[in-house]
Design a protein around this motif. Structure first.
Motif, PDB file in Angstrom:
ATOM      1  N   ASN A   1       3.354  -0.381   8.397  1.00  0.00           N
ATOM      2  CA  ASN A   1       3.997  -1.314   7.467  1.00  0.00           C
ATOM      3  C   ASN A   1       5.339  -0.768   7.035  1.00  0.00           C
ATOM      4  OD1 ASN A   1       3.567   0.460   5.187  1.00  0.00           O
ATOM      5  ND2 ASN A   1       1.457  -0.226   5.216  1.00  0.00           N
TER       6      ASN A   1
ATOM      7  N   TYR B   1       8.826   2.680   9.783  1.00  0.00           N
ATOM      8  CA  TYR B   1       7.445   2.235   9.623  1.00  0.00           C
ATOM      9  C   TYR B   1       6.646   3.360   8.986  1.00  0.00           C
ATOM     10  CZ  TYR B   1       8.322  -1.782  12.615  1.00  0.00           C
ATOM     11  OH  TYR B   1       8.803  -2.962  13.133  1.00  0.00           O
TER      12      TYR B   1
ATOM     13  N   GLY C   1      12.040  -5.984   7.183  1.00  0.00           N
ATOM     14  CA  GLY C   1      12.060  -4.519   7.182  1.00  0.00           C
ATOM     15  C   GLY C   1      13.182  -3.926   8.001  1.00  0.00           C
ATOM     16  N   TRP C   2      13.735  -4.688   8.923  1.00  0.00           N
ATOM     17  CA  TRP C   2      14.853  -4.213   9.738  1.00  0.00           C
ATOM     18  C   TRP C   2      16.150  -4.473   8.979  1.00  0.00           C
ATOM     19  CZ3 TRP C   2      14.786  -1.730  14.471  1.00  0.00           C
ATOM     20  CH2 TRP C   2      13.546  -1.625  15.089  1.00  0.00           C
TER      21      TRP C   2
ATOM     22  N   ARG D   1      14.849   0.661  11.260  1.00  0.00           N
ATOM     23  CA  ARG D   1      13.597   0.339  10.552  1.00  0.00           C
ATOM     24  C   ARG D   1      12.758   1.600  10.493  1.00  0.00           C
ATOM     25  NH1 ARG D   1       8.920  -1.159   8.474  1.00  0.00           N
ATOM     26  NH2 ARG D   1       8.170  -3.285   8.651  1.00  0.00           N
TER      27      ARG D   1
END
Length: 101
Positions: free
Chosen positions: A101, A32, A20-21, A30
């Motif tokens: 997430n 979230y 995700g990064w 990132r």
């Protein structure tokens, strides 16, 4: 003493350990997604505590149910360093507890 910057390739290689990064404009970032605004705000407070512990602070953007981080090291000319990846790893470790997430 400033921290040594990582090369873009080394940064990309190490980001494979942080799903995700990504590397954008010479910084790691990132976003979230959380279940509510309150959950996102609680995660901001938790990230702030980690940043204080590391004495390393990122740019945080709080949305309705999102938290975005942009991380680089000012002492290294706004480049990515080990410290940035340490912060990202610590945030990734606490994210599941917030339902992110």
């Amino acid at each position: 003493m400033p921290t040594e910057p990582l090369s873009p390739q080394e940064t990309q290689d190490r980001l494979t350990e942080l799903p995700g990064w990504s590397l954008e404009n010479g910084r790691i970032t990132r976003t979230y997604h959380l279940g509510s605004h309150r959950a996102a705000a609680a995660m901001v407070a938790h990230v702030a505590a980690i940043q204080d512990e590391l004495n390393h602070h990122s740019d945080l953007t709080l949305g309705y149910n999102t938290l975005s981080l942009t991380v680089s090291t000012h002492d290294a000319g706004d480049a990515v360093t080990d410290l940035d990846l340490t912060l990202a790893r610590r945030v990734a470790e606490i994210a599941p507890a917030h339902g992110a997430n």
